[in-house]
Each structure stands twice: as C-alpha cells, then as structure tokens.
Design a protein around this motif. Sequence first.
Motif, mmCIF file in Angstrom:
data_model
loop_
_atom_site.group_PDB
_atom_site.id
_atom_site.type_symbol
_atom_site.label_atom_id
_atom_site.label_comp_id
_atom_site.label_asym_id
_atom_site.label_seq_id
_atom_site.Cartn_x
_atom_site.Cartn_y
_atom_site.Cartn_z
ATOM 1 N N PHE A 80 22.074 11.403 10.272
ATOM 2 C CA PHE A 80 20.685 11.450 9.780
ATOM 3 C C PHE A 80 19.790 11.583 11.043
ATOM 4 C CE2 PHE A 80 22.828 8.926 6.625
ATOM 5 C CZ PHE A 80 22.278 9.424 5.391
ATOM 6 N N GLN A 81 18.952 12.599 11.017
ATOM 7 C CA GLN A 81 18.056 13.015 12.213
ATOM 8 C C GLN A 81 16.839 12.547 11.878
ATOM 9 O OE1 GLN A 81 20.782 14.905 11.690
ATOM 10 N NE2 GLN A 81 21.220 15.072 13.749
ATOM 11 N N TYR A 82 16.176 12.284 10.785
ATOM 12 C CA TYR A 82 14.930 11.577 10.406
ATOM 13 C C TYR A 82 14.760 11.180 9.110
ATOM 14 C CZ TYR A 82 9.969 11.137 9.531
ATOM 15 O OH TYR A 82 8.693 10.763 9.040
ATOM 16 N N ILE A 83 14.301 9.863 9.056
ATOM 17 C CA ILE A 83 14.093 9.138 7.826
ATOM 18 C C ILE A 83 12.600 8.738 7.763
ATOM 19 C CG2 ILE A 83 14.453 7.282 5.938
ATOM 20 C CD1 ILE A 83 17.371 7.556 7.105
ATOM 21 N N GLY A 84 11.500 8.888 6.864
ATOM 22 C CA GLY A 84 10.414 8.441 6.847
ATOM 23 C C GLY A 84 9.763 8.554 5.703
ATOM 24 N N LEU A 85 8.424 7.740 5.273
ATOM 25 C CA LEU A 85 7.908 8.061 4.302
ATOM 26 C C LEU A 85 7.329 9.403 3.810
ATOM 27 C CD1 LEU A 85 6.362 6.141 1.808
ATOM 28 C CD2 LEU A 85 4.194 6.180 3.212
ATOM 29 N N ASN A 86 7.687 9.696 2.513
ATOM 30 C CA ASN A 86 7.142 11.031 1.901
ATOM 31 C C ASN A 86 5.811 10.610 1.314
ATOM 32 O OD1 ASN A 86 7.635 13.696 1.335
ATOM 33 N ND2 ASN A 86 7.791 13.176 -0.854
ATOM 34 N N GLU A 87 4.690 10.858 1.939
ATOM 35 C CA GLU A 87 3.497 10.351 1.581
ATOM 36 C C GLU A 87 3.059 11.027 0.077
ATOM 37 O OE1 GLU A 87 0.564 11.072 4.425
ATOM 38 O OE2 GLU A 87 1.361 9.672 5.840
ATOM 39 N N PRO A 88 2.440 10.151 -0.910
ATOM 40 C CA PRO A 88 1.997 10.565 -2.314
ATOM 41 C C PRO A 88 0.940 11.731 -2.062
ATOM 42 C CG PRO A 88 1.378 8.399 -1.594
ATOM 43 C CD PRO A 88 1.980 8.763 -0.653
ATOM 44 N N ASP A 89 0.797 12.447 -3.175
ATOM 45 C CA ASP A 89 -0.080 13.642 -3.325
ATOM 46 C C ASP A 89 -1.573 12.980 -3.146
ATOM 47 O OD1 ASP A 89 -0.990 16.159 -4.539
ATOM 48 O OD2 ASP A 89 -1.975 14.635 -5.881
ATOM 49 N N LYS A 90 -2.225 13.390 -2.424
ATOM 50 C CA LYS A 90 -3.594 12.917 -1.929
ATOM 51 C C LYS A 90 -4.592 12.436 -3.275
ATOM 52 C CE LYS A 90 -7.860 13.593 1.001
ATOM 53 N NZ LYS A 90 -8.226 14.459 1.874
ATOM 54 N N GLN A 91 -4.568 13.474 -4.262
ATOM 55 C CA GLN A 91 -5.250 13.014 -5.278
ATOM 56 C C GLN A 91 -4.781 11.901 -6.371
ATOM 57 O OE1 GLN A 91 -8.294 14.879 -5.925
ATOM 58 N NE2 GLN A 91 -8.707 12.903 -7.156
ATOM 59 N N HIS A 141 0.854 -1.316 0.104
ATOM 60 C CA HIS A 141 -0.013 -0.054 0.030
ATOM 61 C C HIS A 141 0.758 1.262 0.076
ATOM 62 C CE1 HIS A 141 -2.843 2.937 1.264
ATOM 63 N NE2 HIS A 141 -3.768 1.980 0.591
ATOM 64 N N PRO A 142 0.656 2.398 -0.690
ATOM 65 C CA PRO A 142 1.289 3.632 -0.976
ATOM 66 C C PRO A 142 1.711 4.069 0.575
ATOM 67 C CG PRO A 142 -0.364 3.570 -2.713
ATOM 68 C CD PRO A 142 -0.792 2.335 -1.800
ATOM 69 N N LEU A 143 0.727 4.122 1.352
ATOM 70 C CA LEU A 143 1.045 4.441 2.887
ATOM 71 C C LEU A 143 1.768 3.783 3.795
ATOM 72 C CD1 LEU A 143 -2.464 6.627 3.191
ATOM 73 C CD2 LEU A 143 -0.099 7.185 2.465
ATOM 74 N N ASP A 144 2.001 2.676 3.290
ATOM 75 C CA ASP A 144 2.956 1.564 4.314
ATOM 76 C C ASP A 144 4.187 2.341 4.608
ATOM 77 O OD1 ASP A 144 0.954 -0.373 4.235
ATOM 78 O OD2 ASP A 144 2.070 -1.661 2.785
ATOM 79 N N SER A 145 4.585 1.969 5.859
ATOM 80 C CA SER A 145 5.752 2.563 6.209
ATOM 81 C C SER A 145 7.141 2.127 5.666
ATOM 82 C CB SER A 145 6.073 2.164 7.800
ATOM 83 O OG SER A 145 4.848 2.955 8.822
ATOM 84 N N LEU A 146 8.163 2.833 5.475
ATOM 85 C CA LEU A 146 9.256 2.448 4.954
ATOM 86 C C LEU A 146 9.507 1.139 5.660
ATOM 87 C CD1 LEU A 146 11.473 5.645 4.517
ATOM 88 C CD2 LEU A 146 10.220 4.470 3.009
ATOM 89 N N THR A 147 10.324 0.241 4.874
ATOM 90 C CA THR A 147 10.724 -1.160 5.225
ATOM 91 C C THR A 147 12.144 -0.865 5.758
ATOM 92 O OG1 THR A 147 11.547 -1.914 3.236
ATOM 93 C CG2 THR A 147 9.299 -2.476 3.587
ATOM 94 N N ARG A 154 7.144 5.706 -4.815
ATOM 95 C CA ARG A 154 7.391 5.574 -3.535
ATOM 96 C C ARG A 154 8.661 6.456 -3.076
ATOM 97 N NH1 ARG A 154 5.350 2.803 0.757
ATOM 98 N NH2 ARG A 154 7.069 1.989 2.273
ATOM 99 N N GLN A 155 8.514 7.311 -2.196
ATOM 100 C CA GLN A 155 9.814 8.443 -1.733
ATOM 101 C C GLN A 155 9.723 8.359 -0.354
ATOM 102 O OE1 GLN A 155 8.323 11.837 -3.364
ATOM 103 N NE2 GLN A 155 9.225 11.542 -5.627
ATOM 104 N N ALA A 156 11.290 8.888 -0.081
ATOM 105 C CA ALA A 156 11.407 9.064 1.490
ATOM 106 C C ALA A 156 11.644 10.421 1.981
ATOM 107 C CB ALA A 156 12.637 7.918 1.886
ATOM 108 N N PHE A 157 11.300 10.894 2.861
ATOM 109 C CA PHE A 157 11.747 12.059 3.350
ATOM 110 C C PHE A 157 12.802 12.343 4.234
ATOM 111 C CE2 PHE A 157 11.034 15.847 6.313
ATOM 112 C CZ PHE A 157 11.417 16.915 5.324
ATOM 113 N N VAL A 158 13.684 13.008 4.112
ATOM 114 C CA VAL A 158 14.984 12.774 4.899
ATOM 115 C C VAL A 158 15.306 14.096 5.530
ATOM 116 C CG1 VAL A 158 17.554 12.124 5.020
ATOM 117 C CG2 VAL A 158 15.739 10.860 3.550
ATOM 118 N N ILE A 159 15.617 14.237 6.808
ATOM 119 C CA ILE A 159 16.396 15.389 7.404
ATOM 120 C C ILE A 159 17.658 14.873 7.781
ATOM 121 C CG2 ILE A 159 16.420 17.232 9.176
ATOM 122 C CD1 ILE A 159 13.140 16.921 9.358
ATOM 123 N N ALA A 160 18.689 15.523 7.283
ATOM 124 C CA ALA A 160 19.931 15.175 7.656
ATOM 125 C C ALA A 160 20.889 16.409 7.796
ATOM 126 C CB ALA A 160 20.423 14.340 6.413
#
Length: 237
Positions: free
Chosen positions: A31-42, A1-7, A62-68
């Motif tokens: 690396f301070q944060y790595i998480g799913l970059n949720e897809p556009d709602k539409q 599913h597109p909203l599943d957490s990163l593995t 499928r993308q990831a959002f990173v704060i580093a």
Amino acid sequence: HPLDSLTPNEFIRVQAIVNQSHPTTTNDITFQYIGLNEPDKQALISWLQNHRTTPITAPPPRQAFVIARINHQTHELVVDLLYDNIVSDHIHYGFGYPLLNFEEQNSASQLVFNHAPFLAALNKRGLKVEEVICETFAIGWFGETKQNGRVVKVMCYYLDGTVNLYMRPIEAITVTVDLEAMKITDFRDRLVVPVPKAAGTDYRESEQKEPFGPDLKGITVVQPDGPSFIIDGSRIR
C-alpha cells in the motif's frame, strides 16, 4: 463530517477489503497511499444545506482512495466504506510511479551491505562497515519515452563520532537498485573523495563544549480570556 479524515479503524477496513479482493496468497500487495476520496462537490453542498435544517440527513457515501502495487502493477482503487467493497479498480500504465514505502526503502538500502564491490569500496577508503548508514532516493523522470521501472539510487553516509550523518557523505559511489526485482543493477566507484571530519558536526547537547552563548531571557504568552478560535473536530472557526 463528510470531509473528516479516515479514522484508524477505517484504514484497517480499507486494507482488509483490498486484501480480500486480491488475496495475498496469490498476489504481492503493498500500500503506497490510503486517504479520503472526497465526495462530489455538489453532493456535499446539498448535504450541508439539508444538514442545517435536518441534522439527521445522511451524508454522501464515504469512500477511500487507494494506491497499491499489486503484482508489480500500480492500482488506483476506490473503496466504499458503507458496503465494504471496491467500486473502482484502475491500473495506471502511464509515466510516474507511486510513493516509496518504508519497507522497500529499507530493503533497498540494506542490499549494499551484501554487495562485495561496495564492501571493497569501503575498505579502500578505510571506513568501518558498522558506521555506515544508507538511504534511498528516487532518480526522477527526465522525459524518457521508454519506462525503466521503479528504480532508486542508494547514497551512504558515515557516522563514527557524530550522529549528523548528512555532514559525512561517502561520495563518488553510485548504487542503483531495481525495486521490483529488489536487486542492485548498477554499481560505480568513480574516485576516492575524503569523508569530512566528524569534529564539530554533532548537534547533540551532550556533545557541546563551553563556552556557550548567553541564556535566552524568559518569555510568557498569556490569553486571559482564552483563544480567539474554536476547534470542532477537523474544523477551525
């Protein structure tokens, strides 16, 4: 599913992609944060509608959002996990700083044990260095117009007879650490406040003494027909 957490494997891939784009031989990266970059709602709604009739419909990218932190700058990155590349790399210049990570917190809290004024302060109080534990706390932002960097306050506690360290703070000692330079920038020992006694503070079962309270009566929870919910991946119905 597109909203599943990163593995776990996706986390590893994301770190590798960032490290390849900013080689660690010439860059200092945390690396301070790595998480799913949720897809556009539409796009997500469109996929859900098509997926009901055509299950093989390709999901949104499928993308990831990173704060580093890269060379003492805060980068906000978007990593594409289909093409294994960085599609966005933005440096944050405004107020606010990323989360603290365990490595820098540990390094900052250990600085005090090589700081002569701190050791002298412990000696003045008659405290044993090996029984002291320190932690770091963000100092917050109070509307300053000039940025003062990533700074933490180090607070210390005393064990010596208990594991409940928060019951035995070593008060009136203030240590400020600059995380970028990883050095103590300010130390103050204002006055001597007695450390609370350890007696009666240890919550471990092995340390409890009689008389104990009454035993709890038994309890049983039964669902003979099973639960009233279904878990499908990360979805609960």
